[in-house]
Design a protein around this motif. Structure first.
Motif, PDB file in Angstrom:
ATOM      1  N   THR A  94       0.729  -1.183  -0.057  1.00  0.00           N
ATOM      2  CA  THR A  94      -0.005   0.206  -0.075  1.00  0.00           C
ATOM      3  C   THR A  94       0.805   1.295  -0.146  1.00  0.00           C
ATOM      4  OG1 THR A  94      -0.128   0.007   2.327  1.00  0.00           O
ATOM      5  CG2 THR A  94      -1.941  -1.177   1.396  1.00  0.00           C
ATOM      6  N   GLU A  95       2.025   1.077   0.127  1.00  0.00           N
ATOM      7  CA  GLU A  95       2.761   2.536   0.556  1.00  0.00           C
ATOM      8  C   GLU A  95       4.088   2.650  -0.564  1.00  0.00           C
ATOM      9  OE1 GLU A  95       2.068   3.209   5.112  1.00  0.00           O
ATOM     10  OE2 GLU A  95       3.860   2.122   4.634  1.00  0.00           O
ATOM     11  N   VAL A  96       4.243   1.520  -1.450  1.00  0.00           N
ATOM     12  CA  VAL A  96       5.088   1.594  -2.716  1.00  0.00           C
ATOM     13  C   VAL A  96       4.692   1.301  -3.859  1.00  0.00           C
ATOM     14  CG1 VAL A  96       7.457   0.586  -3.272  1.00  0.00           C
ATOM     15  CG2 VAL A  96       7.018   0.792  -0.867  1.00  0.00           C
ATOM     16  N   VAL A  97       5.096   2.056  -4.963  1.00  0.00           N
ATOM     17  CA  VAL A  97       4.742   1.857  -6.477  1.00  0.00           C
ATOM     18  C   VAL A  97       5.981   1.923  -7.237  1.00  0.00           C
ATOM     19  CG1 VAL A  97       3.881   4.000  -6.769  1.00  0.00           C
ATOM     20  CG2 VAL A  97       3.213   2.217  -8.272  1.00  0.00           C
ATOM     21  N   ALA A  98       6.453   0.886  -8.222  1.00  0.00           N
ATOM     22  CA  ALA A  98       7.247   1.416  -9.217  1.00  0.00           C
ATOM     23  C   ALA A  98       6.964   2.027 -10.349  1.00  0.00           C
ATOM     24  CB  ALA A  98       7.802  -0.221  -9.585  1.00  0.00           C
ATOM     25  N   THR A  99       7.663   3.153 -10.814  1.00  0.00           N
ATOM     26  CA  THR A  99       7.601   4.014 -11.810  1.00  0.00           C
ATOM     27  C   THR A  99       8.690   3.957 -12.853  1.00  0.00           C
ATOM     28  OG1 THR A  99       9.029   5.681 -10.600  1.00  0.00           O
ATOM     29  CG2 THR A  99       6.445   5.531 -10.084  1.00  0.00           C
ATOM     30  N   LEU A 100       8.147   4.342 -13.975  1.00  0.00           N
ATOM     31  CA  LEU A 100       9.243   4.295 -15.205  1.00  0.00           C
ATOM     32  C   LEU A 100      10.128   5.579 -14.937  1.00  0.00           C
ATOM     33  CD1 LEU A 100       6.552   3.369 -18.049  1.00  0.00           C
ATOM     34  CD2 LEU A 100       8.027   2.092 -16.313  1.00  0.00           C
ATOM     35  N   GLY A 101      11.225   5.377 -14.014  1.00  0.00           N
ATOM     36  CA  GLY A 101      11.849   6.662 -13.622  1.00  0.00           C
ATOM     37  C   GLY A 101      11.160   7.475 -12.732  1.00  0.00           C
ATOM     38  N   SER A 102      11.761   8.674 -11.679  1.00  0.00           N
ATOM     39  CA  SER A 102      11.038   9.264 -10.948  1.00  0.00           C
ATOM     40  C   SER A 102      10.321  10.535 -11.746  1.00  0.00           C
ATOM     41  CB  SER A 102      12.229   9.933  -9.991  1.00  0.00           C
ATOM     42  OG  SER A 102      13.101  10.386 -10.655  1.00  0.00           O
ATOM     43  N   ARG A 247      15.324   3.338 -16.772  1.00  0.00           N
ATOM     44  CA  ARG A 247      13.971   4.026 -16.310  1.00  0.00           C
ATOM     45  C   ARG A 247      13.298   3.127 -15.328  1.00  0.00           C
ATOM     46  NH1 ARG A 247      15.339   7.673 -16.185  1.00  0.00           N
ATOM     47  NH2 ARG A 247      13.346   8.651 -15.903  1.00  0.00           N
ATOM     48  N   MET A 248      14.013   3.133 -14.173  1.00  0.00           N
ATOM     49  CA  MET A 248      13.441   2.390 -13.018  1.00  0.00           C
ATOM     50  C   MET A 248      13.360   3.378 -11.697  1.00  0.00           C
ATOM     51  SD  MET A 248      12.264  -0.574 -12.732  1.00  0.00           S
ATOM     52  CE  MET A 248      10.705   0.222 -11.856  1.00  0.00           C
ATOM     53  N   GLY A 249      12.160   3.694 -11.128  1.00  0.00           N
ATOM     54  CA  GLY A 249      12.166   4.360 -10.087  1.00  0.00           C
ATOM     55  C   GLY A 249      10.929   4.013  -9.318  1.00  0.00           C
ATOM     56  N   SER A 266      -2.160   2.287 -13.941  1.00  0.00           N
ATOM     57  CA  SER A 266      -2.848   1.206 -14.308  1.00  0.00           C
ATOM     58  C   SER A 266      -3.551   1.574 -15.860  1.00  0.00           C
ATOM     59  CB  SER A 266      -3.870   0.697 -13.604  1.00  0.00           C
ATOM     60  OG  SER A 266      -5.152   1.723 -13.379  1.00  0.00           O
ATOM     61  N   TYR A 267      -4.021   2.785 -15.936  1.00  0.00           N
ATOM     62  CA  TYR A 267      -4.646   3.164 -17.409  1.00  0.00           C
ATOM     63  C   TYR A 267      -3.507   3.493 -18.522  1.00  0.00           C
ATOM     64  CZ  TYR A 267      -9.346   3.295 -15.330  1.00  0.00           C
ATOM     65  OH  TYR A 267     -10.518   3.108 -14.723  1.00  0.00           O
ATOM     66  N   LEU A 268      -2.244   3.678 -17.988  1.00  0.00           N
ATOM     67  CA  LEU A 268      -1.431   4.416 -18.962  1.00  0.00           C
ATOM     68  C   LEU A 268      -0.210   3.270 -19.485  1.00  0.00           C
ATOM     69  CD1 LEU A 268      -0.692   7.774 -17.286  1.00  0.00           C
ATOM     70  CD2 LEU A 268      -2.335   7.445 -19.437  1.00  0.00           C
ATOM     71  N   ASP A 269       0.179   2.300 -18.325  1.00  0.00           N
ATOM     72  CA  ASP A 269       1.526   1.446 -18.952  1.00  0.00           C
ATOM     73  C   ASP A 269       1.171   0.228 -18.229  1.00  0.00           C
ATOM     74  OD1 ASP A 269       2.995   1.086 -16.109  1.00  0.00           O
ATOM     75  OD2 ASP A 269       2.765   3.391 -16.490  1.00  0.00           O
ATOM     76  N   TYR A 270       1.851  -0.843 -18.599  1.00  0.00           N
ATOM     77  CA  TYR A 270       1.955  -2.253 -18.225  1.00  0.00           C
ATOM     78  C   TYR A 270       3.147  -2.383 -17.214  1.00  0.00           C
ATOM     79  CZ  TYR A 270      -1.862  -3.488 -20.919  1.00  0.00           C
ATOM     80  OH  TYR A 270      -3.243  -3.620 -21.520  1.00  0.00           O
ATOM     81  N   GLY A 271       4.081  -1.298 -16.823  1.00  0.00           N
ATOM     82  CA  GLY A 271       5.182  -1.286 -15.998  1.00  0.00           C
ATOM     83  C   GLY A 271       6.492  -1.382 -16.915  1.00  0.00           C
ATOM     84  N   ALA A 272       7.603  -1.406 -16.037  1.00  0.00           N
ATOM     85  CA  ALA A 272       8.750  -1.725 -16.936  1.00  0.00           C
ATOM     86  C   ALA A 272       8.961  -3.078 -17.248  1.00  0.00           C
ATOM     87  CB  ALA A 272      10.042  -1.303 -15.905  1.00  0.00           C
TER      88      ALA A 272
END
Length: 411
Positions: A94-102, A247-249, A266-272
């Motif tokens: 609940t307190e962490v999400v991976a992003t495509l870079g910060s 691109r890992m943040g 969830s609407y924009l990408d399928y993750g790295a």
């Protein structure tokens, strides 16, 4: 149909474009340009991280869609990093999400929490996405001082009293890009108290957490008790492990903000790509000697640059963190502005730097110098700059540089 699209109209001309155009023209003529303008790490990613990527990519099952929020092992690894480094406990669910870079994470959270007309507080100068992520989302930005001191805190208080509507969010970034300012835990305590009192979200950019040169590592705002009530923090593997192109943040902190970012993503990408996520687990959980080696590399480069510039007659503050030096333009070139000075420096010294104006109006009068070349090239850069400064030692430089990158005499 001739009018510009609304969101594009809100974006000013890209300040760095003029310098980039001049740099491309110089290289086309065969000039050797020492490029210290972009914060692009030049060191290779540590071998054990690359090996894990290669191992994972060989498995055809890893070629399918991944998980937008981040694979569970990666979220646990980031939580483990926060526990080791900051003694901060995070719930990976609940307190962490991976992003495509910060950068992507900041932009998407801006979109998730912003309504048109909202007021956002952003240091000036600052990394462009800090303000333009919100501007693209329809907000209005109010500038505050960039240095973490009483002036910033007083400006925050004034902003709450005099902004209509009342600010909804505040951006902070320490160690900062471009200024290299660092903040201590006492300052974060004041920020958190302010945000809790005024019910304002804090978005902290901690991308340079591991590039520091003193004895005390930069803190996380999440170390402050109660910070997770109001704050989310962005981190990145780009600089820590020389993984900029991967691109890992991550974003970590307030569950409501994490949920908002997760839903938008969830609407924009399928993750790295899954192998990148698996290799990122290896980075966070594996041997960390490479981080200290990276820190030593940047410290050595900083010392070479600052000593060389001082010997050339250009006194630049030595940064305590980040991979940049924030350099006041020498007095005799101030009239050119940061863009004009950057182009002149490139044309006559063969050294590319980033004009301060590109980071906000209060960045005018400065240039940002990246520690992104080896020490030999940095020594060459400072020798070139010394020759350049000596050539203009008779008084204010009277050379102006037009947009096409060629030189003209302004007299």
């Amino acid at each position: 149909m001739s009018e510009e699209f609304h969101r594009i109209r809100r974006l000013p001309p890209y300040v760095f474009a003029e310098v980039n155009k001049a740099k491309a023209a110089a290289r086309a003529r065969g000039a050797d340009i020492i490029d210290l303008g972009m914060g692009n790490p030049d060191s290779p990613t540590p071998p054990h991280i690359v090996a894990k990527l290669v191992e994972t990519v060989a498995d055809p099952r890893s070629h399918r869609y991944s998980v937008s929020k981040g694979i569970p092992g990666l979220l646990k690894a980031l939580a483990g990093y926060y526990a080791r480094r900051f003694d901060v406990q995070l719930d990976p669910a609940t307190e962490v999400v991976a992003t495509l870079g910060s950068k992507e994470g900041l932009a998407n959270l801006s979109a998730a929490i912003t309504s048109p007309g909202d007021t956002i507080l952003v240091p000036n100068p600052s990394y462009p996405i800090h303000q333009f992520g919100f501007i693209i989302a329809g907000a209005s930005v109010r500038s505050i001082p960039a240095r973490p001191d009483e002036d910033m805190l007083r400006a925050l208080e004034r902003a709450v009293r005099h902004s209509v509507p009342k600010p909804t969010a505040l951006i902070v970034n320490f160690p900062s890009n471009p200024t290299a300012y660092v903040a201590d835990l006492d300052f974060y305590r004041e920020l958190v108290a302010f945000a809790r009192r005024e019910e304002i979200w804090i978005l902290s950019d901690l991308a340079y957490a591991e590039i520091y040169f003193g004895d005390t590592p930069p803190p996380s705002i999440l170390q402050v008790p109660g910070a997770k009530d109001v704050a989310v923090e962005f981190t990145s593997l780009s600089k820590t492990y020389s993984m900029a192109g991967w691109r890992m943040g991550f974003a970590a902190g307030n569950p409501r903000l994490i949920n908002a970012l997760t839903r938008i993503k969830s609407y924009l990408d399928y993750g790295a790509f899954t192998p990148i996520q698996v290799a990122s687990v290896a980075a966070l959980n594996g041997p960390q000697e490479c981080v200290e080696q990276m820190r030593t590399l940047y410290r050595d480069r900083r010392d070479v640059l600052i000593r060389g510039l001082s010997a050339a007659g250009w006194n630049v503050p030595s940064p305590e963190g980040s991979m940049f030096a924030w350099a006041p333009i020498p007095e005799r070139f101030v009239h050119l502005g940061s863009v004009g000075f950057a182009k002149l420096l490139m044309q006559e010294a063969g050294v590319a730097v980033a004009p301060g104006l590109g980071f906000g109006e209060y960045g005018e009068g400065f240039v940002r110098i990246g520690l992104v070349e080896n020490t030999q090239r940095l020594r060459q850069a400072t020798r070139n700059i010394r020759t350049f400064l000596n050539a203009h030692n008779g008084g204010p430089a009277r050379t102006e540089v037009p947009a096409d990158g060629t030189l003209a005499d302004a007299s």
